[in-house]
Design a protein around this motif. Structure first.
Motif, PDB file in Angstrom:
ATOM      1  N   ILE A 109     -12.002  17.280  68.573  1.00  0.00           N
ATOM      2  CA  ILE A 109     -12.510  18.755  67.415  1.00  0.00           C
ATOM      3  C   ILE A 109     -13.440  18.637  66.613  1.00  0.00           C
ATOM      4  CG2 ILE A 109     -10.558  18.182  65.675  1.00  0.00           C
ATOM      5  CD1 ILE A 109      -9.921  21.236  65.926  1.00  0.00           C
ATOM      6  N   LYS A 110     -14.306  19.339  66.617  1.00  0.00           N
ATOM      7  CA  LYS A 110     -15.619  19.230  65.917  1.00  0.00           C
ATOM      8  C   LYS A 110     -15.818  20.493  64.814  1.00  0.00           C
ATOM      9  CE  LYS A 110     -18.592  17.363  69.560  1.00  0.00           C
ATOM     10  NZ  LYS A 110     -20.022  17.480  70.300  1.00  0.00           N
ATOM     11  N   LEU A 111     -16.054  19.882  63.379  1.00  0.00           N
ATOM     12  CA  LEU A 111     -16.098  21.020  62.340  1.00  0.00           C
ATOM     13  C   LEU A 111     -17.514  20.717  61.602  1.00  0.00           C
ATOM     14  CD1 LEU A 111     -12.690  19.822  60.522  1.00  0.00           C
ATOM     15  CD2 LEU A 111     -12.934  21.254  62.755  1.00  0.00           C
ATOM     16  N   GLN A 112     -17.793  21.707  60.860  1.00  0.00           N
ATOM     17  CA  GLN A 112     -19.083  21.353  60.040  1.00  0.00           C
ATOM     18  C   GLN A 112     -18.597  20.886  58.551  1.00  0.00           C
ATOM     19  OE1 GLN A 112     -22.184  21.869  60.685  1.00  0.00           O
ATOM     20  NE2 GLN A 112     -21.464  22.205  62.820  1.00  0.00           N
ATOM     21  N   GLN A 113     -17.393  21.293  58.198  1.00  0.00           N
ATOM     22  CA  GLN A 113     -16.697  20.817  57.028  1.00  0.00           C
ATOM     23  C   GLN A 113     -15.311  20.858  57.268  1.00  0.00           C
ATOM     24  OE1 GLN A 113     -18.518  23.389  54.353  1.00  0.00           O
ATOM     25  NE2 GLN A 113     -17.196  25.481  54.851  1.00  0.00           N
ATOM     26  N   TRP A 114     -14.428  20.077  56.315  1.00  0.00           N
ATOM     27  CA  TRP A 114     -13.090  19.662  56.336  1.00  0.00           C
ATOM     28  C   TRP A 114     -12.109  20.999  56.544  1.00  0.00           C
ATOM     29  CZ3 TRP A 114      -9.232  17.715  58.348  1.00  0.00           C
ATOM     30  CH2 TRP A 114      -7.899  17.585  57.719  1.00  0.00           C
ATOM     31  N   ASN A 115     -12.556  22.067  55.619  1.00  0.00           N
ATOM     32  CA  ASN A 115     -11.748  23.003  55.381  1.00  0.00           C
ATOM     33  C   ASN A 115     -11.838  24.249  56.481  1.00  0.00           C
ATOM     34  OD1 ASN A 115     -14.186  24.235  55.001  1.00  0.00           O
ATOM     35  ND2 ASN A 115     -13.693  25.207  52.999  1.00  0.00           N
ATOM     36  N   ASP A 116     -12.774  24.041  57.481  1.00  0.00           N
ATOM     37  CA  ASP A 116     -12.785  24.569  58.657  1.00  0.00           C
ATOM     38  C   ASP A 116     -11.715  24.367  59.656  1.00  0.00           C
ATOM     39  OD1 ASP A 116     -15.448  25.537  58.453  1.00  0.00           O
ATOM     40  OD2 ASP A 116     -16.391  24.022  59.540  1.00  0.00           O
ATOM     41  N   ILE A 117     -10.774  23.427  59.482  1.00  0.00           N
ATOM     42  CA  ILE A 117      -9.716  23.069  60.117  1.00  0.00           C
ATOM     43  C   ILE A 117      -8.603  24.053  59.912  1.00  0.00           C
ATOM     44  CG2 ILE A 117      -8.407  21.700  58.369  1.00  0.00           C
ATOM     45  CD1 ILE A 117      -8.869  20.558  62.024  1.00  0.00           C
TER      46      ILE A 117
ATOM     47  N   ILE B 184      -1.531   9.613  64.717  1.00  0.00           N
ATOM     48  CA  ILE B 184      -2.790  10.112  65.135  1.00  0.00           C
ATOM     49  C   ILE B 184      -2.792  11.216  65.931  1.00  0.00           C
ATOM     50  CG2 ILE B 184      -4.870   9.750  66.381  1.00  0.00           C
ATOM     51  CD1 ILE B 184      -4.080   6.457  65.775  1.00  0.00           C
ATOM     52  N   ILE B 185      -3.148  12.576  65.493  1.00  0.00           N
ATOM     53  CA  ILE B 185      -3.243  14.020  66.169  1.00  0.00           C
ATOM     54  C   ILE B 185      -4.265  14.266  67.223  1.00  0.00           C
ATOM     55  CG2 ILE B 185      -3.001  16.485  65.821  1.00  0.00           C
ATOM     56  CD1 ILE B 185      -1.778  15.607  62.808  1.00  0.00           C
ATOM     57  N   SER B 186      -5.377  13.878  66.795  1.00  0.00           N
ATOM     58  CA  SER B 186      -6.583  13.866  67.753  1.00  0.00           C
ATOM     59  C   SER B 186      -7.985  13.194  66.959  1.00  0.00           C
ATOM     60  CB  SER B 186      -7.116  15.323  67.745  1.00  0.00           C
ATOM     61  OG  SER B 186      -7.577  15.947  66.594  1.00  0.00           O
ATOM     62  N   LEU B 187      -8.715  13.212  67.911  1.00  0.00           N
ATOM     63  CA  LEU B 187     -10.302  12.927  67.611  1.00  0.00           C
ATOM     64  C   LEU B 187     -10.769  13.693  66.564  1.00  0.00           C
ATOM     65  CD1 LEU B 187     -11.551  10.951  70.513  1.00  0.00           C
ATOM     66  CD2 LEU B 187     -10.606   9.901  68.378  1.00  0.00           C
ATOM     67  N   ILE B 188     -11.783  13.632  65.639  1.00  0.00           N
ATOM     68  CA  ILE B 188     -12.209  14.725  64.899  1.00  0.00           C
ATOM     69  C   ILE B 188     -13.814  14.335  64.404  1.00  0.00           C
ATOM     70  CG2 ILE B 188     -11.555  13.969  62.485  1.00  0.00           C
ATOM     71  CD1 ILE B 188     -10.826  16.918  61.791  1.00  0.00           C
ATOM     72  N   ASN B 189     -14.523  15.494  64.566  1.00  0.00           N
ATOM     73  CA  ASN B 189     -15.976  14.900  64.085  1.00  0.00           C
ATOM     74  C   ASN B 189     -16.258  16.088  63.064  1.00  0.00           C
ATOM     75  OD1 ASN B 189     -18.874  15.506  64.169  1.00  0.00           O
ATOM     76  ND2 ASN B 189     -19.050  13.834  65.804  1.00  0.00           N
ATOM     77  N   ILE B 190     -16.689  15.579  61.957  1.00  0.00           N
ATOM     78  CA  ILE B 190     -17.130  16.595  60.756  1.00  0.00           C
ATOM     79  C   ILE B 190     -18.639  16.266  60.521  1.00  0.00           C
ATOM     80  CG2 ILE B 190     -16.355  17.316  58.287  1.00  0.00           C
ATOM     81  CD1 ILE B 190     -13.793  16.297  58.616  1.00  0.00           C
ATOM     82  N   ASP B 191     -19.371  17.239  60.738  1.00  0.00           N
ATOM     83  CA  ASP B 191     -20.769  17.174  60.348  1.00  0.00           C
ATOM     84  C   ASP B 191     -21.454  15.879  61.239  1.00  0.00           C
ATOM     85  OD1 ASP B 191     -23.325  17.935  59.452  1.00  0.00           O
ATOM     86  OD2 ASP B 191     -22.979  16.780  57.223  1.00  0.00           O
TER      87      ASP B 191
END
Length: 562
Positions: free
Chosen positions: A14-22, A113-120
């Motif tokens: 899951i790709k985000l720009q910032q943590w609160n996008d979740i 572990i729920i998922s991979l994550i990419n933040i910025d």
């Protein structure tokens, strides 16, 4: 333990720009709800909806719990809907960790572990925040300081007694660890001083576990429970959801279930090493309403039954009676004062169990071919006994039973007591997980708890016989009559002590026939419920509830249950 997440499986990114996008970004939130959370939640041991077809998961609320000024966890409230049945609300705290500092999670807590994550463009892991020591320490600190954390709507409220504050301020290098043997909840231990239970399945109603623990600590002299310290609550408007409860930690040898299984192993070894088992008196003396204590059983059986264990089971019966006396001791608080157990209550009990029998027996028919051949024969025999079961059940509505009903434990079995070496402490007053939160607070005959413990003895006895991987097949037939003997007398020690403790209590019938009717009815209810549970979750265990139902019928034919 929670179901392990396979390290080799392909985790969703899951790709985000910032943590609160979740929680703020509609598209990302949709992917979380529709793809990632269904895959994760349904594999967890604490998820109780595995017997239902999942329809959807919606994030209906969240609270922010800061770690630092730049980092935080989100405590999600998930509404999980099914194609059949009412929706549930589950509590899942989530956090983010960069991939290069998350080796401990991957090595020791892969189930988090729920998922991979990419933040910025920075890779990391999305995981259950309860496995993070930062989260564990922040929860304890907020509890100790009685913090109230404002949210977009409502508040996250922490309350505790002063002894937790002293601990947090004095133990600068305190340690915390997650308890991985939990099932329906997740708990954290702090230096063997405090025990924080985080509830997974939650609701917008009074939490009976917190309510009863507060009542017993504050309104009674019953002290055979861990001391209540505080709670974590999500408050918004007039609604409250309890997210956690903290108690003083009790050092114990094991829970009652493990203790009894170990004693059963000793008993079986004693039988198998006996020089002449044919000489042992296998007559079942005493009955459900006329049980014997250890000193009254035949002399040759005293050599088989460990005296210390027998006395401890009597102590458990005594503690159970004391608990029920405490729960019925208040005539002022409406949620706790005793009420008349009415004819309507009896008819309602009959109707609910009758409906349960119909549903479960249909379920058994539909799953018959999934069972091993020898178990199929047992199941067919039970199916043929349906009318006899209903005749046993009909007695509960055939006559008025003049007793009171009170608050009870509600899910009482061996795993709900802690064994300290010379005493038992009672825990987990949440009630039966399969029923709604408001129903868990209903008043019942305390004999429902007694039947739950008797049923637990039966489960342990037959589990030790049929589901012990170290048990040789040729030993099963040798041990079977002695396991029946063990169950009969151990249950008797428990019941006798309980009835002696509660003699003349208004919640105990003043005649033995009514005691027998109530106990047999609750034993039947528990056995049929467990049959359904094993059909849905553990087919390899199904022989145990089948034997339980058969035992009720056979002993009823003889005029006794134990």
């Amino acid at each position: 333990m929670d179901s392990q997440v396979d390290n080799n499986q392909q985790l969703t990114l899951i790709k985000l720009q910032q943590w609160n996008d979740i929680v703020e970004d509609k598209e990302i939130k949709g992917k979380l709800q529709n793809e990632i959370l269904p895959n994760y939640v349904t594999k967890m041991r604490w998820f109780g909806g595995k017997g239902h077809a999942l329809k959807s998961i919606q994030i209906i609320d969240y609270v922010i719990l800061p770690f630092t000024d730049l980092d935080s966890a989100y405590h999600l409230l998930l509404e999980i809907s099914y194609h059949d049945g009412s929706p549930d609300i589950y509590h899942l705290p989530i956090a983010y960790s960069p991939i290069d500092v998350s080796s401990e999670l991957q090595k020791n807590y892969s189930q988090s572990i729920i998922s991979l994550i990419n933040i910025d463009n920075k890779e990391g892991l999305l995981y259950d925040a309860l496995y993070d020591r930062r989260s564990q320490q922040v929860l304890a600190t907020n509890l100790a300081n009685n913090c109230t954390i404002k949210q977009k709507s409502g508040e996250l409220v922490f309350t505790s007694t002063p002894n937790l504050k002293r601990y947090v301020h004095e133990q600068l290098n305190s340690t915390s660890k997650i308890l991985i043997t939990e099932e329906s909840n997740t708990s954290i231990i702090y230096d063997q001083d405090f025990f924080l239970k985080i509830y997974r399945n939650v609701d917008r109603s009074i939490n009976s576990d917190v309510e009863i623990n507060q009542f017993l600590n504050n309104e009674t002299t019953f002290r055979h429970i861990p001391k209540y310290v505080g709670s974590i609550q999500r408050q918004f408007g007039k609604e409250t959801i309890v997210l956690g409860m903290i108690q003083e930690y009790i050092s114990c040898i094991s829970d009652g279930w493990i203790y009894i299984l170990e004693r059963l192993d000793d008993f079986s070894l004693n039988i198998l090493s006996h020089t002449d088992i044919t000489s042992i008196n296998k007559e079942l003396r005493g009955s459900l309403t006329n049980p014997l204590d250890y000193e009254e059983i035949p002399e040759d059986l005293k050599k088989l039954f460990d005296k210390t264990t027998s006395k401890l089971i009597s102590l458990l019966g005594h503690r159970t009676g004391q608990m029920h006396q405490a729960l019925s001791s208040n005539n002022e608080l409406s949620s706790f004062y005793p009420e008349k157990y009415s004819v309507d209550d009896q008819h309602s009990l009959f109707s609910s169990i009758h409906s349960l029998i119909e549903t479960v027996f249909q379920n058994l028919k539909e799953n018959l071919q999934k069972l091993p051949e020898d178990v199929q024969e047992e199941a067919k025999e039970i199916l043929s006994m349906k009318n006899e079961l209903i005749r046993i059940l009909e007695r509960i509505s055939s006559r008025e039973i003049n007793v009171t009903k009170t608050r009870i434990h509600g899910d009482y079995h061996l795993a709900q007591v802690l064994f300290t070496g010379d005493n038992f402490l009672i825990v987990d007053f949440e009630g039966e997980p399969a029923i709604h939160f408001t129903e868990r607070r209903a008043k019942h005959s305390p004999l429902k708890d007694v039947a739950g413990m008797i049923h637990s003895f039966h489960y342990a006895a037959y589990r030790s016989l049929f589901l012990n991987p170290q048990r040789k097949s040729e030993d099963i037939n040798i041990l079977l009559p002695f396991i029946q003997l063990w169950f009969h007398y151990i249950s008797g020690f428990f019941i006798k002590s309980y009835l002696d403790t509660t003699k003349d209590a208004p919640f105990i019938p003043n005649n033995k026939q009514d005691i027998q009717i109530l106990l047999e009815t609750f034993l039947l209810q528990k056995a049929v419920y467990e049959l359904n549970y094993e059909l849905n979750y553990r087919l390899d265990w199904i022989i145990v509830p089948l034997k339980g139902i058969k035992s009720i019928i056979e002993q009823n034919r003889l005029g006794q249950i134990c």
